[in-house]
Write an enzyme that holds these catalytic residues in place. Structure first.
Site, short mmCIF file in Angstrom:
data_model
loop_
_atom_site.label_atom_id
_atom_site.label_comp_id
_atom_site.label_asym_id
_atom_site.label_seq_id
_atom_site.Cartn_x
_atom_site.Cartn_y
_atom_site.Cartn_z
N ASP A 115 18.53 22.96 112.32
CA ASP A 115 18.78 24.25 111.64
C ASP A 115 17.44 24.94 111.39
O ASP A 115 16.62 24.48 110.58
CB ASP A 115 19.51 23.99 110.31
CG ASP A 115 19.93 25.29 109.65
OD1 ASP A 115 19.04 26.14 109.39
OD2 ASP A 115 21.12 25.47 109.41
N ASP A 133 16.68 26.00 107.72
CA ASP A 133 16.33 24.86 106.87
C ASP A 133 14.93 24.35 107.17
O ASP A 133 14.18 23.99 106.26
CB ASP A 133 17.33 23.70 107.08
CG ASP A 133 18.63 23.93 106.32
OD1 ASP A 133 18.65 24.78 105.41
OD2 ASP A 133 19.62 23.26 106.66
N THR A 188 39.11 35.02 109.46
CA THR A 188 39.33 36.25 110.24
C THR A 188 38.19 36.53 111.23
O THR A 188 38.35 37.32 112.15
CB THR A 188 39.43 37.48 109.30
OG1 THR A 188 38.14 37.63 108.65
CG2 THR A 188 40.51 37.30 108.25
N ARG A 246 30.25 35.70 108.29
CA ARG A 246 31.55 35.89 108.94
C ARG A 246 32.61 35.18 108.11
O ARG A 246 32.42 34.03 107.71
CB ARG A 246 31.54 35.25 110.32
CG ARG A 246 31.08 36.19 111.37
CD ARG A 246 31.25 35.55 112.74
NE ARG A 246 30.96 36.54 113.75
CZ ARG A 246 31.56 36.59 114.91
NH1 ARG A 246 32.46 35.71 115.25
NH2 ARG A 246 31.24 37.52 115.77
#
Ligand code: URA
Length: 209
Positions: free
Chosen positions: A200, A203, A108, A104
């Protein structure tokens, strides 16, 4: 509204607890994720259709259920979703696998697909989107939108750990999609990590931290 299915089972809970432990190695984390994916797969596939087929046992010929021939596509959202593919494939070796990678734009918020590869005709298949963590829900919402744009109408979402805001985001954007999770955690911290979560997932699967 699609259903929210929290798959609770003592084996899943105990394995997930080990995944949450920051001292669990990448090797163990990967194996546990695979094992949980298999266990979750048992519930995800519960509504698969069967048809009767003739089988000759050593005693006689009779009719027994076999899986109805269907086309399934497992779609991991890159990269953490890859950690759930092997487990589901063990259960559904006949399934195909498509991949989707999205980033992303930070300003925006417009998603860009940096990778997209699906098996031919997948839009007519039953699609199982997988991603271990359903946090803000942004990636799942975008991935499902992208699949729908290509004509998919039968999509379910499978996550290991979700939070209420991620579930709400998917349900709002895609009320037709059934969601399967192993746990619903408290919420997100200021960095959009799930709390208490497991860190994460990408990870930890790939040992990149
Ligand atoms: N993605 C992760 O891998 N972990 C989180 O806690 C949230 C998003």
């Amino acid at each position: 509204m699609g259903s929210l299915n929290v798959i609770s089972h003592p084996l899943i809970e105990a394995k997930l607890t080990r995944m949450r432990d920051k001292n669990t190695s990448s090797q163990d984390f990967r194996l546990l994720l695979k094992e949980i994916s298999i266990l979750m797969g048992y519930e995800i596939t519960r509504n698969f259709e069967t048809v009767d087929a003739e089988v000759e046992t050593p005693i006689c010929v009779s009719k027994f259920p076999v899986l109805k021939e269907s086309f399934f596509t497992i779609v991991p959202i890159l990269r953490a979703g890859l950690g759930m593919v092997d487990g589901l494939l063990e259960l559904m070796p006949f399934a195909h696998v498509g991949h989707i990678g999205l980033v992303r734009d930070e300003e925006t918020h417009v998603p860009t697909e940096y990778y997209y590869k699906m098996p031919e005709g997948f839009e007519k298949s039953e699609v199982i989107v997988v991603d271990p963590m359903l946090a803000t829900g942004g990636s799942a919402v975008d991935a499902i939108s992208s699949l729908k744009k290509r004509g998919c109408t039968n999509i379910r979402l499978v996550n290991l750990v979700a939070v209420p805001e991620g579930i709400a985001a998917v349900q709002k954007a895609h009320p037709d999609v059934d969601i399967y999770v192993a746990a619903v955690d408290d919420g997100l911290n200021e960095d959009a990590y799930i709390v208490p979560g497991l860190g994460d997932a990408g990870d930890r699967i790939f040992g990149t931290k």
